[in-house]
Design a protein around this motif. Structure first.
Motif, short mmCIF file in Angstrom:
data_model
loop_
_atom_site.label_atom_id
_atom_site.label_comp_id
_atom_site.label_asym_id
_atom_site.label_seq_id
_atom_site.Cartn_x
_atom_site.Cartn_y
_atom_site.Cartn_z
N PRO A 46 -91.63 -3.10 -70.95
CA PRO A 46 -90.36 -3.60 -70.40
C PRO A 46 -90.29 -3.48 -68.88
CG PRO A 46 -89.96 -2.28 -72.36
CD PRO A 46 -91.40 -2.08 -72.00
N SER A 71 -99.16 0.74 -72.19
CA SER A 71 -98.51 -0.34 -72.95
C SER A 71 -99.47 -0.95 -73.97
CB SER A 71 -98.01 -1.43 -71.99
OG SER A 71 -97.60 -2.57 -72.72
N TRP A 221 -93.13 2.12 -80.44
CA TRP A 221 -91.92 1.32 -80.18
C TRP A 221 -91.08 1.19 -81.46
CZ3 TRP A 221 -91.13 -3.08 -83.03
CH2 TRP A 221 -92.23 -3.58 -83.75
N CYS A 225 -87.22 2.36 -81.96
CA CYS A 225 -86.18 1.38 -82.32
C CYS A 225 -85.43 1.80 -83.57
CB CYS A 225 -86.80 0.00 -82.50
SG CYS A 225 -87.32 -0.80 -80.96
N ARG A 235 -84.18 -2.90 -75.04
CA ARG A 235 -85.25 -2.58 -74.08
C ARG A 235 -86.54 -3.28 -74.44
NH1 ARG A 235 -86.51 3.63 -72.75
NH2 ARG A 235 -84.32 3.44 -72.16
N TYR A 236 -86.90 -3.24 -75.72
CA TYR A 236 -88.17 -3.85 -76.11
C TYR A 236 -88.07 -5.37 -76.22
CZ TYR A 236 -90.20 0.74 -76.71
OH TYR A 236 -90.68 2.00 -76.46
N ALA A 239 -89.34 -6.92 -73.20
CA ALA A 239 -90.80 -6.98 -73.06
C ALA A 239 -91.38 -8.30 -73.55
CB ALA A 239 -91.44 -5.82 -73.83
#
Length: 259
Positions: A46, A71, A221, A225, A235-236, A239
């Motif tokens: 992100p 990432s 992630w 979540c 937030r994701y 990305a």
């Protein structure tokens, strides 16, 4: 010798992605390099999407001594698009290996920048139980930093007075990189500055615990979540801009950023 100088001297592999030089060796080599001194960053997807818009963030990444491939999305996309096989080094794996170093058992060898008082208490207790010689004085609770470049003279004074070998920055992505650059420029003893964000929280329970298998399968992630969807899903979702950025710019700096 800084991590950047040692990396060039020893010939470790790195790859330019979106104008940033990422270290693409293994995790043990990354920790060895990062522990020599200088600024180590572990940018998340992100935050990477802000490269073309946030000059201070981009500058931090470009001036870091070591940038690791935290990432999983970046690694998957890059390998798919280029048929390369760069290795992922997660911030969590990096931290686990870092804490195994003997100097973390020495009093005063490390200094920790925590995101809150509650996180500091939980993280400090866990670190002490796991062999780190830390006191509350070896921690600093970061204030809320604004947008743009970051300056914290109080934190700099703490570090320069104590002269630790390692500074571990545990604040959020997009902020920690800019804070890390400020510390790199202002720390007179040239410590190793490791900006690993929430990684310590995954170990201590300050954030959702992420099993080693989930970290290896790039599912951290998903755990975050599920644990707090209102906070982490938006937030994701941000990305999702990353695939287009990689397709358009590849190894080059994103448009809107000075070359």
């Amino acid at each position: 010798m800084s991590a950047r100088s040692l990396l060039l001297k020893t010939g470790h592999r790195y790859t330019n992605i979106l104008g940033i030089r990422f270290f693409t060796g293994d995790a043990r080599s990354a920790v060895e390099l990062g522990s020599q001194g200088g600024l180590v960053l572990a940018p998340a997807a992100p935050a990477l999407c802000e490269l073309g818009r946030d000059h201070a963030y981009r500058q931090a990444l470009q001036q870091a001594d070591l940038v690791i491939t935290d990432s999983g999305l970046l690694v998957l996309l890059w390998n798919t698009m280029t048929r390369d096989q760069i290795e992922r080094v997660s911030g969590l794996k990096y931290l686990k290996l870092l804490l195994l170093r003997a100097e973390f058992q020495e009093p005063g060898a490390s200094f920790w920048v925590m995101p809150s008082v509650a996180a500091m208490k939980r993280n400090l207790s866990w670190l002490q139980k796991n062999g780190c010689r830390l006191r509350p004085e070896d921690c600093y609770v970061a204030p809320r930093y604004g947008a743009g470049p970051i300056s914290d003279e109080s934190l700099l004074k703490h570090i320069n007075d104590r002269r630790p070998r390692h500074v571990i920055v545990c604040v959020g992505g997009g902020i920690q990189e800019k804070l890390g650059l400020h510390l790199k420029r202002g720390c007179t003893s040239h410590p190793a500055i490791h900006c690993i964000g929430a990684a310590i929280g995954f170990l201590t329970g300050d954030q959702v615990r992420i099993p080693e298998w989930a970290d290896q399968k790039i599912l951290g992630w998903f755990f975050r979540c599920v644990s707090d969807p209102k906070r982490f899903v938006p937030r994701y979702v941000r990305a999702l801009e990353l695939p287009l950025m990689l397709w358009r710019y590849g190894s080059q700096t994103p448009a809107g950023a000075p070359l």
